[in-house]
Design a protein around this motif. Structure first.
Motif: not given
Length: 306
Positions: A149-150, A152-153, A156, A160, A163-164
């Motif tokens: 997931v990290s 992917i973000f 951004i 991003g 979010v990470q």
């Protein structure tokens, strides 16, 4: 004063919870660290060996002139691979010990109002060994998912990154609270995960902010620990370069770099143990906020005494 008991089962606000964590360290740092070193003595020795393999491999590649008379670059690669695998295994095992030891220590601390016996800490770990192993493997899966997931973000900008960091603090809190739930009342894996998940999301803002503050403070502690060997290594490298010493082939340089790298890893691992202490403090705080058991018992005890 180092035997003063710090009550963890209070309904504190955010600032008082942070303060409770540092009060605990103030009065229990020496005893906790002493016991921690006893439990991790073998891991520390193996970690130094792994550091030596990695440092030797890197320096061998840099010089192409191994101390043992080997000149083949493949030999240095073998040392690097063996050292890296060995190091990853040691860190995994040490992480298992750290989470188990810190959680068991805190459970014993609360249960016996500050009187912690080494044999009881180890006994608690043996009793909960099954859930611990299952939870560690679950944690590996969770962190692999977090890594994906990290990535992917990472594409951004700004959002991003936020979010990470948010996911990192959330996962660390869930892991720490759930692990503590295993030891608080010898709960099984399912009940511990359920309680950890409930505590994490019911106090979401407090948990995220707590993880951020504790992460920064523990990082400062870690930097303080490694500042001394870092300074010594820096001075040594400076004067070695001034004296035209070949650091890549110097035996003493290998020793200095090995101990410096090992010190860095040990400081990182120790900060991990301190983080679990912090989440244990948070666990008892949230537990009391939700169940109000300790306060009720105190009120009932006052009524009985009167």
């Amino acid at each position: 004063m180092n035997n003063a008991y710090i009550e963890l089962r209070n309904r504190n606000d955010f600032g008082d919870t942070i303060n409770t964590y540092f009060l605990f360290l103030k009065y229990n740092f020496k005893k906790y660290t002493s016991l921690y070193l006893r439990y991790n003595a073998i891991s520390i020795i193996l970690l130094i060996i792994a550091s030596y393999l990695l440092v030797t491999g890197f320096m061998g590649l840099a010089s192409r002139d191994f101390r043992f008379g080997m000149t083949n670059g493949g030999d240095q690669n073998i040392y690097l691979i063996i050292g890296a695998v060995f190091l990853a295994l040691i860190i995994f095992v040490t992480t298992l010990i750290n989470y188990s030891f810190s959680s068991s220590y805190m459970a014993e601390y609360v249960k016996n109002t500050g009187q912690v016996e080494s044999k009881n800490v180890w006994q608690n770990i043996k009793i909960n060994l099954g859930p611990i192993i299952l939870f560690i493997f679950l944690g590996i899966g969770l962190y692999i998912g977090y890594f994906i997931v990290s990535i992917i973000f990472a594409f951004i900008p700004l959002i991003g990154m936020l979010v990470q960091y948010g996911l990192s603090f959330l996962l660390a809190a869930f892991f720490g609270l759930s692990f503590m739930a295993i030891f608080s009342e010898n709960k099984g894996l399912t009940n511990a995960l359920s309680e950890g998940l409930t505590f994490t999301f019911s106090s979401f803002g407090k948990v995220i902010l707590f993880g951020l503050v504790i992460g920064i403070l523990n990082l400062m502690i870690t930097m303080l620990i490694i500042s001394i060997p870092g300074f010594i290594i820096g001075i040594y490298v400076y004067f070695s370069l001034e004296s035209h010493v070949d650091l890549a082939t110097n035996v003493f340089a290998s020793l200095v770099f090995t101990l410096g790298f090992a010190m860095f890893l040990l400081a990182f691992i120790y900060s991990q143990a301190l983080s679990q202490i912090a989440y244990s403090v948070l666990y008892y705080n949230i537990f009391e906020e939700k169940n109000n058991i300790f306060l009720k018992n105190k009120i009932e005890q006052i009524g009985i005494n009167e």
